[in-house]
Write a protein that holds these residues in place. Structure first.
Motif, mmCIF file in Angstrom:
data_model
loop_
_atom_site.group_PDB
_atom_site.id
_atom_site.type_symbol
_atom_site.label_atom_id
_atom_site.label_comp_id
_atom_site.label_asym_id
_atom_site.label_seq_id
_atom_site.Cartn_x
_atom_site.Cartn_y
_atom_site.Cartn_z
ATOM 1 N N ARG A 40 16.478 53.573 3.182
ATOM 2 C CA ARG A 40 16.707 54.340 1.960
ATOM 3 C C ARG A 40 15.852 55.605 1.902
ATOM 4 O O ARG A 40 16.163 56.532 1.159
ATOM 5 C CB ARG A 40 16.434 53.467 0.730
ATOM 6 C CG ARG A 40 17.512 52.412 0.455
ATOM 7 C CD ARG A 40 17.352 51.803 -0.907
ATOM 8 N NE ARG A 40 16.125 51.045 -1.045
ATOM 9 C CZ ARG A 40 16.027 49.737 -0.789
ATOM 10 N NH1 ARG A 40 17.091 49.063 -0.370
ATOM 11 N NH2 ARG A 40 14.879 49.101 -0.942
ATOM 12 N N GLN A 41 14.789 55.641 2.691
ATOM 13 C CA GLN A 41 13.901 56.806 2.692
ATOM 14 C C GLN A 41 14.188 57.779 3.831
ATOM 15 O O GLN A 41 13.478 58.760 3.994
ATOM 16 C CB GLN A 41 12.436 56.332 2.781
ATOM 17 C CG GLN A 41 11.990 55.483 1.603
ATOM 18 C CD GLN A 41 12.155 56.209 0.269
ATOM 19 O OE1 GLN A 41 11.795 57.364 0.144
ATOM 20 N NE2 GLN A 41 12.701 55.514 -0.712
ATOM 21 N N LYS A 42 15.222 57.505 4.607
ATOM 22 C CA LYS A 42 15.566 58.356 5.735
ATOM 23 C C LYS A 42 16.829 59.171 5.428
ATOM 24 O O LYS A 42 17.892 58.603 5.165
ATOM 25 C CB LYS A 42 15.784 57.512 7.001
ATOM 26 C CG LYS A 42 14.519 56.820 7.503
ATOM 27 C CD LYS A 42 13.470 57.824 7.939
ATOM 28 C CE LYS A 42 12.242 57.137 8.522
ATOM 29 N NZ LYS A 42 11.204 58.126 8.933
ATOM 30 N N ASP A 43 16.689 60.478 5.467
ATOM 31 C CA ASP A 43 17.822 61.368 5.230
ATOM 32 C C ASP A 43 18.457 61.713 6.576
ATOM 33 O O ASP A 43 17.915 62.499 7.345
ATOM 34 C CB ASP A 43 17.337 62.639 4.530
ATOM 35 C CG ASP A 43 18.494 63.495 4.041
ATOM 36 O OD1 ASP A 43 19.628 63.275 4.507
ATOM 37 O OD2 ASP A 43 18.264 64.380 3.195
ATOM 38 N N LEU A 44 19.611 61.118 6.840
ATOM 39 C CA LEU A 44 20.321 61.352 8.095
ATOM 40 C C LEU A 44 21.348 62.470 7.970
ATOM 41 O O LEU A 44 22.027 62.804 8.947
ATOM 42 C CB LEU A 44 21.009 60.067 8.551
ATOM 43 C CG LEU A 44 20.116 58.827 8.709
ATOM 44 C CD1 LEU A 44 20.928 57.652 9.240
ATOM 45 C CD2 LEU A 44 18.926 59.126 9.613
ATOM 46 N N ASP A 45 21.480 63.042 6.776
ATOM 47 C CA ASP A 45 22.484 64.087 6.547
ATOM 48 C C ASP A 45 21.919 65.493 6.697
ATOM 49 O O ASP A 45 22.609 66.395 7.188
ATOM 50 C CB ASP A 45 23.091 63.932 5.146
ATOM 51 C CG ASP A 45 23.816 62.604 4.974
ATOM 52 O OD1 ASP A 45 24.348 62.097 5.976
ATOM 53 O OD2 ASP A 45 23.845 62.074 3.850
ATOM 54 N N THR B 199 25.371 71.245 4.778
ATOM 55 C CA THR B 199 24.096 71.072 5.458
ATOM 56 C C THR B 199 23.636 72.408 6.038
ATOM 57 O O THR B 199 24.424 73.331 6.217
ATOM 58 C CB THR B 199 24.206 70.027 6.586
ATOM 59 O OG1 THR B 199 25.205 70.448 7.521
ATOM 60 C CG2 THR B 199 24.579 68.672 6.017
ATOM 61 N N ALA B 200 22.353 72.490 6.366
ATOM 62 C CA ALA B 200 21.754 73.761 6.771
ATOM 63 C C ALA B 200 22.377 74.350 8.028
ATOM 64 O O ALA B 200 22.460 75.578 8.177
ATOM 65 C CB ALA B 200 20.252 73.572 6.976
ATOM 66 N N SER B 201 22.813 73.512 8.961
ATOM 67 C CA SER B 201 23.305 74.013 10.244
ATOM 68 C C SER B 201 24.696 74.631 10.163
ATOM 69 O O SER B 201 25.138 75.286 11.107
ATOM 70 C CB SER B 201 23.318 72.877 11.280
ATOM 71 O OG SER B 201 24.160 71.825 10.854
#
Length: 345
Positions: free
Chosen positions: A182-187, A221-223
């Motif tokens: 839940r604390q990992k942002d994979l997006d 997303t940033a990319s």
């Protein structure tokens, strides 16, 4: 000789403080005076109806109160924990949210649950509701449209080499427990701009030249390259056919599309290796830059609202935060027009 204290006590001190606040100019009171929050709440309830309260359970706080809290959160970029504290501590916040006489204040969990209940669609309803009120007040999109994008940073993620390999294969590392997941942002993604690396998301906007309100938005997303959102943020309602953008947007296909749809191309030219821009093209870029810079004013104003950093995990919540950024920028911009007594033209 006993010295007198400069501090005086009064049973009506709280009322005196409120009057002084009004004289000094409460920015929240200015926003409240120009926006119908009840209408925004009604729009949110249509998208995400209020849940039925269990028999004997405590009824939920009014949607209007919660929408006002979300506006405060974004105006000052507060976490749920900070929002709870400020609602208890700040007179102006309590008054803005209609909680000045309330014995119970929405806590961090209540705010979190409400955000999750209304989701991205609820944030979009707030943005659209503010836009509708702008139009009702006569602030239509005029003078041409300026398209640009800004990077919105998110907390940087740290992964081991093995974790990265598994994530790349769309697999979840076996040692990640639910709490860690839940604390990992994979997006959120990485990108480079002006030689510097950035991690997070991207907000593409359409700002009208006349009033500098944000008329259309797209989140990603940033990319993702800025130019990919060009057509999606075009605003056919603008009274002028001029379209402004920087050197990241030109292409032969886009120029043909603009011409076919009756728009005037005001996109800056980009030089290429062994084919630099002519003096005429440089002069054109310079003239366009004077107008295109108006969109940077909008991004600077968002930055001043406590900064653009978002603390959420995942793209859905990031989209929520970025949509609220745009909505709250428009709220502040409208309050400025009202304070300056500028009428739509």
């Amino acid at each position: 000789m006993k010295r007198r204290s400069a501090i005086k006590t009064d049973l009506f001190a709280d009322q005196h403080h409120k009057q002084t606040l009004d004289k000094l100019g409460d920015p929240l009171a200015e926003i409240e005076s120009c926006i119908d929050f009840a209408a925004l709440a009604a729009a949110v309830d249509r998208i995400a109806p209020r849940p039925a309260s269990p028999q004997g359970g405590r009824p939920p706080f009014p949607t209007e109160t919660m929408v006002r809290i979300l506006v405060l959160k974004r105006l000052y970029n507060l976490s749920d924990e900070q929002m709870e504290y400020q609602l208890l501590d700040r007179m102006s916040y309590k008054r803005f949210c209609g909680l000045a006489q309330a014995t119970n204040i929405p806590d961090r969990t209540t705010v979190w649950v409400f955000e999750n209940r209304i989701g991205e669609a609820g944030a979009q309803a707030i943005f659209d509701g503010v836009t509708a009120q702008l139009l009702k007040k006569g602030f239509i999109a005029r003078g041409g449209q300026i398209i640009d994008a800004t990077l919105v940073p998110a907390p940087k993620q740290h992964f081991s080499k093995d974790d990265k390999a598994q994530i790349k294969e769309d697999a979840m590392p076996a040692d990640w427990k639910p709490a860690k997941r839940r604390q990992k942002d994979l997006d959120a993604t990485w990108t480079k701009k002006h030689g510097k690396s950035h991690h997070g998301y991207k907000l593409s906007v359409n700002v009208d030249k006349k009033h500098k309100f944000i008329r259309k938005i797209v989140t990603d997303t940033a990319s993702t390259h800025d130019s990919q959102h060009f057509e999606a943020v075009m605003d056919p309602a603008n009274t002028s056919r001029d379209v402004y953008a920087d050197r990241g947007y030109p292409s032969e296909e886009r120029e043909a599309w603009l011409k076919a749809n009756g728009y005037r191309n005001r996109i800056q030219r980009k030089g290429h290796r062994n084919k630099p821009l002519s003096e005429t093209q440089q002069g054109r870029n310079h003239r366009i830059a004077k107008t295109r810079a108006r969109v940077e004013h909008a991004f600077a104003a968002i930055e001043q609202m406590g900064g653009k950093l978002i603390r959420t995990i995942g793209q859905a919540r990031a989209n929520f935060a970025m949509t609220m950024m745009a909505a709250c920028y428009n709220l502040k911009r409208l309050a400025y027009f009202q304070r300056a007594k500028i009428v739509p033209a």
